[in-house]
Write an enzyme that holds these catalytic residues in place. Structure first.
Site, mmCIF file in Angstrom:
data_model
loop_
_atom_site.group_PDB
_atom_site.id
_atom_site.type_symbol
_atom_site.label_atom_id
_atom_site.label_comp_id
_atom_site.label_asym_id
_atom_site.label_seq_id
_atom_site.Cartn_x
_atom_site.Cartn_y
_atom_site.Cartn_z
ATOM 1 N N VAL A 98 23.823 24.986 32.668
ATOM 2 C CA VAL A 98 23.721 26.119 31.770
ATOM 3 C C VAL A 98 22.598 26.671 31.761
ATOM 4 O O VAL A 98 22.212 28.130 32.023
ATOM 5 C CB VAL A 98 24.302 25.999 30.481
ATOM 6 C CG1 VAL A 98 23.629 25.136 29.638
ATOM 7 C CG2 VAL A 98 24.675 27.479 30.012
ATOM 8 N N GLY A 99 21.514 26.236 31.868
ATOM 9 C CA GLY A 99 19.956 26.547 31.572
ATOM 10 C C GLY A 99 19.640 27.319 32.747
ATOM 11 O O GLY A 99 19.820 26.577 33.892
ATOM 12 N N ARG A 176 26.512 28.436 21.990
ATOM 13 C CA ARG A 176 27.531 27.520 22.291
ATOM 14 C C ARG A 176 27.322 26.297 21.714
ATOM 15 O O ARG A 176 28.303 25.664 21.166
ATOM 16 C CB ARG A 176 27.933 27.533 23.581
ATOM 17 C CG ARG A 176 28.439 28.989 24.332
ATOM 18 C CD ARG A 176 28.486 28.800 25.683
ATOM 19 N NE ARG A 176 27.290 28.817 26.325
ATOM 20 C CZ ARG A 176 26.723 29.913 27.192
ATOM 21 N NH1 ARG A 176 27.611 30.697 27.548
ATOM 22 N NH2 ARG A 176 25.641 29.826 27.537
ATOM 23 N N ILE A 177 26.199 25.528 22.086
ATOM 24 C CA ILE A 177 25.946 24.203 21.821
ATOM 25 C C ILE A 177 25.702 24.042 20.332
ATOM 26 O O ILE A 177 26.081 23.139 19.454
ATOM 27 C CB ILE A 177 24.819 23.659 22.721
ATOM 28 C CG1 ILE A 177 25.396 23.484 24.115
ATOM 29 C CG2 ILE A 177 24.397 22.305 22.189
ATOM 30 C CD1 ILE A 177 24.253 23.387 25.149
ATOM 31 N N ARG A 257 14.950 22.562 25.752
ATOM 32 C CA ARG A 257 14.023 22.181 26.768
ATOM 33 C C ARG A 257 12.642 21.855 26.274
ATOM 34 O O ARG A 257 12.300 22.431 25.090
ATOM 35 C CB ARG A 257 13.806 23.524 27.486
ATOM 36 C CG ARG A 257 14.888 24.301 28.607
ATOM 37 C CD ARG A 257 15.077 23.029 29.666
ATOM 38 N NE ARG A 257 16.215 23.433 30.563
ATOM 39 C CZ ARG A 257 17.307 23.089 30.562
ATOM 40 N NH1 ARG A 257 17.816 22.167 29.878
ATOM 41 N NH2 ARG A 257 18.295 23.452 31.637
ATOM 42 N N ASP A 281 15.503 14.844 23.492
ATOM 43 C CA ASP A 281 16.310 14.677 24.701
ATOM 44 C C ASP A 281 15.569 15.478 25.909
ATOM 45 O O ASP A 281 15.893 14.937 27.159
ATOM 46 C CB ASP A 281 17.803 15.114 24.533
ATOM 47 C CG ASP A 281 18.562 14.844 25.961
ATOM 48 O OD1 ASP A 281 18.644 13.674 26.216
ATOM 49 O OD2 ASP A 281 19.333 15.761 26.360
ATOM 50 N N HIS A 305 16.999 13.319 29.099
ATOM 51 C CA HIS A 305 17.832 14.371 29.482
ATOM 52 C C HIS A 305 18.984 14.191 29.822
ATOM 53 O O HIS A 305 19.589 14.435 31.044
ATOM 54 C CB HIS A 305 16.924 15.227 30.285
ATOM 55 C CG HIS A 305 17.176 16.847 30.589
ATOM 56 N ND1 HIS A 305 16.545 17.682 30.979
ATOM 57 C CD2 HIS A 305 18.716 17.599 30.083
ATOM 58 C CE1 HIS A 305 17.346 18.958 30.463
ATOM 59 N NE2 HIS A 305 18.494 18.672 30.324
ATOM 60 N N ILE A 306 19.893 13.658 28.709
ATOM 61 C CA ILE A 306 21.014 13.081 29.349
ATOM 62 C C ILE A 306 22.233 13.797 28.276
ATOM 63 O O ILE A 306 23.375 13.298 28.118
ATOM 64 C CB ILE A 306 21.362 11.455 28.837
ATOM 65 C CG1 ILE A 306 20.866 11.303 27.583
ATOM 66 C CG2 ILE A 306 20.673 10.834 30.046
ATOM 67 C CD1 ILE A 306 20.995 9.829 27.274
ATOM 68 N N GLY A 307 21.939 14.959 27.944
ATOM 69 C CA GLY A 307 22.693 15.952 26.960
ATOM 70 C C GLY A 307 24.297 16.125 27.645
ATOM 71 O O GLY A 307 25.371 15.675 27.100
HETATM 72 P P1 NDP Z 1 23.827 30.094 24.305
HETATM 73 O O1 NDP Z 1 23.158 31.091 25.140
HETATM 74 O O2 NDP Z 1 25.071 29.897 24.092
HETATM 75 O O3 NDP Z 1 23.084 29.583 23.095
HETATM 76 C C1 NDP Z 1 21.626 29.895 22.974
HETATM 77 C C2 NDP Z 1 21.338 30.386 21.504
HETATM 78 O O4 NDP Z 1 20.128 30.493 21.516
HETATM 79 C C3 NDP Z 1 21.867 31.639 21.462
HETATM 80 O O5 NDP Z 1 22.756 31.893 20.361
HETATM 81 C C4 NDP Z 1 20.787 32.583 21.255
HETATM 82 O O6 NDP Z 1 21.062 33.680 20.459
HETATM 83 C C5 NDP Z 1 19.636 31.734 20.806
HETATM 84 N N1 NDP Z 1 18.398 32.306 21.020
HETATM 85 C C6 NDP Z 1 17.898 32.915 21.876
HETATM 86 N N2 NDP Z 1 16.685 33.437 21.858
HETATM 87 C C7 NDP Z 1 16.237 32.581 20.640
HETATM 88 C C8 NDP Z 1 14.922 32.607 19.978
HETATM 89 N N3 NDP Z 1 13.910 33.268 20.595
HETATM 90 N N4 NDP Z 1 14.847 32.064 18.816
HETATM 91 C C9 NDP Z 1 16.026 31.472 18.391
HETATM 92 N N5 NDP Z 1 17.268 31.388 19.095
HETATM 93 C C10 NDP Z 1 17.241 32.135 20.090
HETATM 94 O O7 NDP Z 1 23.281 28.621 25.480
HETATM 95 P P2 NDP Z 1 23.973 27.190 25.223
HETATM 96 O O8 NDP Z 1 24.272 26.666 23.671
HETATM 97 O O9 NDP Z 1 25.014 26.952 26.166
HETATM 98 O O10 NDP Z 1 22.550 26.493 25.813
HETATM 99 C C11 NDP Z 1 21.449 26.365 25.056
HETATM 100 C C12 NDP Z 1 20.494 25.655 25.965
HETATM 101 O O11 NDP Z 1 20.583 24.049 25.853
HETATM 102 C C13 NDP Z 1 20.376 25.940 27.446
HETATM 103 O O12 NDP Z 1 19.741 27.176 27.812
HETATM 104 C C14 NDP Z 1 19.657 24.663 27.919
HETATM 105 O O13 NDP Z 1 18.237 25.101 27.938
HETATM 106 C C15 NDP Z 1 20.078 23.639 26.839
HETATM 107 N N6 NDP Z 1 20.919 22.557 27.545
HETATM 108 C C16 NDP Z 1 20.210 21.280 27.255
HETATM 109 C C17 NDP Z 1 21.107 20.239 27.754
HETATM 110 C C18 NDP Z 1 20.767 18.606 27.727
HETATM 111 O O14 NDP Z 1 21.005 18.005 28.558
HETATM 112 N N7 NDP Z 1 19.694 18.487 26.760
HETATM 113 C C19 NDP Z 1 22.585 20.410 28.048
HETATM 114 C C20 NDP Z 1 22.986 21.863 28.161
HETATM 115 C C21 NDP Z 1 21.881 22.866 27.612
HETATM 116 P P3 NDP Z 1 21.031 35.296 20.699
HETATM 117 O O15 NDP Z 1 22.445 35.475 21.367
HETATM 118 O O16 NDP Z 1 20.982 35.881 19.332
HETATM 119 O O17 NDP Z 1 20.074 35.418 21.530
HETATM 120 C C1 DGY Z 2 21.647 22.392 31.277
HETATM 121 O O1 DGY Z 2 22.745 22.573 31.855
HETATM 122 O O2 DGY Z 2 20.746 23.062 31.102
HETATM 123 C C2 DGY Z 2 21.301 20.813 31.340
HETATM 124 O O3 DGY Z 2 19.764 20.887 30.718
HETATM 125 C C3 DGY Z 2 21.435 20.100 32.413
HETATM 126 O O4 DGY Z 2 22.527 19.325 32.129
#
Ligand code: NDP
Ligand code: DGY
Length: 340
Positions: A98-99, A176-177, A257, A281, A305-307
């Site tokens: 997603v990132g 979302r997360i 991240r 993670d 990094h196993i989320g």
């Molecule tokens: P979303 O876009 O749904 O959520 C991200 C949230 O962060 C939004 O609510 C956004 O708010 C907020 N945000 C943006 N900028 C800032 C800021 N400056 N300060 C505080 N909050 C902020 O993404 P997901 O929840 O789907 O994923 C989030 C991140 O998790 C990914 O980008 C990825 O890097 C990481 N990830 C890690 C995984 C792992 O394995 N550990 C797995 C999957 C994802 P707003 O809408 O107001 O901008």
């Molecule tokens: C993501 O989706 O951003 C995670 O970091 C990789 O699974």
């Protein structure tokens, strides 16, 4: 058309690509991250790339993917000069994530390349892992396992940690997360749920979330959880100034991240007892060198990094990434296109 897949892809995604009849697939037959030199070599002349977050897709990669034509040598001053900025072959970048912080979106947009990613389908797995990491860190589970192996046992305050019941949890980035984590935390009897970010979220009412400035989140929370994306604004956001506002009994968790955190500052506050513990993670770099100072601390739990790493989630990510890729190649509607 030709596509390059930078890491071994779960079978269900690979089958969609190979059975499509749309593209010839070349896949890196390894689970290791490609070196930049290898990446540049392998993308030569491809129409699509399916990549993982460890592949930095910058202008060098885009240039390497774009097959040179006479057009590339036109001076910018001619009417067709703008075409020099296009990658004539590369149409599509499909992220197995997603990132998308590993992509140079400015360059990608300039060249008219479409991008797909894998939101939603990994939300539950990542939220579950984040809760597991929070509990492992706050209740000192890895340390406890080691104690058993060493045959150690202690007094009434030995191996005590911090509980969620009646606590205040702060989530940075209630997307979302972040929201899925908040939902899962409610049955634990959390008293207050704070969140910070750029905008107030209507959905926050479902988890009694209070929108607060970052400073308030740091100072009032017993548990801080980072789930925002890595952006220029969030890079290094959790630094000495941030940690110094936290309670010395607070637990810090990062599943977004690694670069959102200043790791030198984190080491300092963990080793001096300024905060109680951290669970990560994600780190910078990944993997963390085995001699990294954070790995010497008993109050720091580091995962690789196993989320999203459940069999079903990774399979679903592969399917979605493959479908995105095919749609991008064919110029049709993409199931999960990134708008930028
Ligand atoms: P979303 O876009 O749904 O959520 C991200 C949230 O962060 C939004 O609510 C956004 O708010 C907020 N945000 C943006 N900028 C800032 C800021 N400056 N300060 C505080 N909050 C902020 O993404 P997901 O929840 O789907 O994923 C989030 C991140 O998790 C990914 O980008 C990825 O890097 C990481 N990830 C890690 C995984 C792992 O394995 N550990 C797995 C999957 C994802 P707003 O809408 O107001 O901008
Ligand atoms: C993501 O989706 O951003 C995670 O970091 C990789 O699974």
């Amino acid at each position: 058309m030709k596509v390059f897949v930078t890491k071994r892809l779960p079978q269900e995604g690979l089958e969609i690509l190979t059975a499509s009849g749309v593209c010839e697939v070349s896949m890196c037959d390894s689970d290791d991250t490609l070196t930049k030199a290898e990446l540049l070599k392998r993308v030569d002349g491809v129409d699509g790339i399916l990549c993982v977050p460890y592949d930095i897709i910058d202008s060098a990669v885009l240039d390497a993917a774009g097959k040179k034509t006479k057009m590339d040598f036109l001076p910018r001053t001619t009417a067709l000069g703008g075409l020099r900025d296009k990658s004539p072959n590369l149409k599509m970048i499909s992220c197995f994530s997603v990132g998308f912080d590993h992509l140079d979106l400015v360059e990608i947009k300039k060249r008219g390349i479409r991008v797909g990613h894998t939101p939603d389908i990994l939300t539950d797995a990542t939220a579950e892992l984040t809760i597991a990491l929070l509990l492992a860190t706050s209740r000192r589970i890895p340390e406890g396992v080691e104690m058993v192996k060493k045959g150690e046992h202690g007094g009434s305050l030995w191996m005590c940690g911090y509980g969620l019941t009646g606590s205040t949890v702060g989530i940075i980035g209630l997307g979302r997360i972040g929201f899925a984590i908040a939902q899962r935390l409610m049955p634990f009897g959390v008293k207050r749920l704070l969140y910070s970010g750029r905008t107030v979220k209507a959905q926050a009412a479902e988890v009694n979330g209070e929108f607060v400035p970052l400073d308030t989140l740091a100072s009032d929370s017993d548990f801080v959880i980072v789930t925002c994306p890595l952006t220029p604004e969030t890079q290094g956001m959790c630094d000495k100034a941030f940690f110094s506002k936290m309670k010395n009994t607070a637990v810090f968790i990062n599943s977004s991240r690694g670069a959102v955190v200043n790791q030198e500052d984190l080491y300092e506050v963990l080793s001096s007892g300024k905060i109680a513990a951290a669970g990560l993670d994600v780190t910078s770099p990944e993997p963390l060198p085995t001699n990294h100072p954070l790995l010497t601390l008993t109050n720091c739990v580091v995962l690789p990094h196993i989320g999203s790493a459940t069999f079903s989630t990774r399979g679903a990510m592969a399917v979605l990434a493959a479908r995105n890729l095919l749609a991008g190649l064919q110029g049709t509607h993409m199931p999960s296109e990134l708008s930028f």
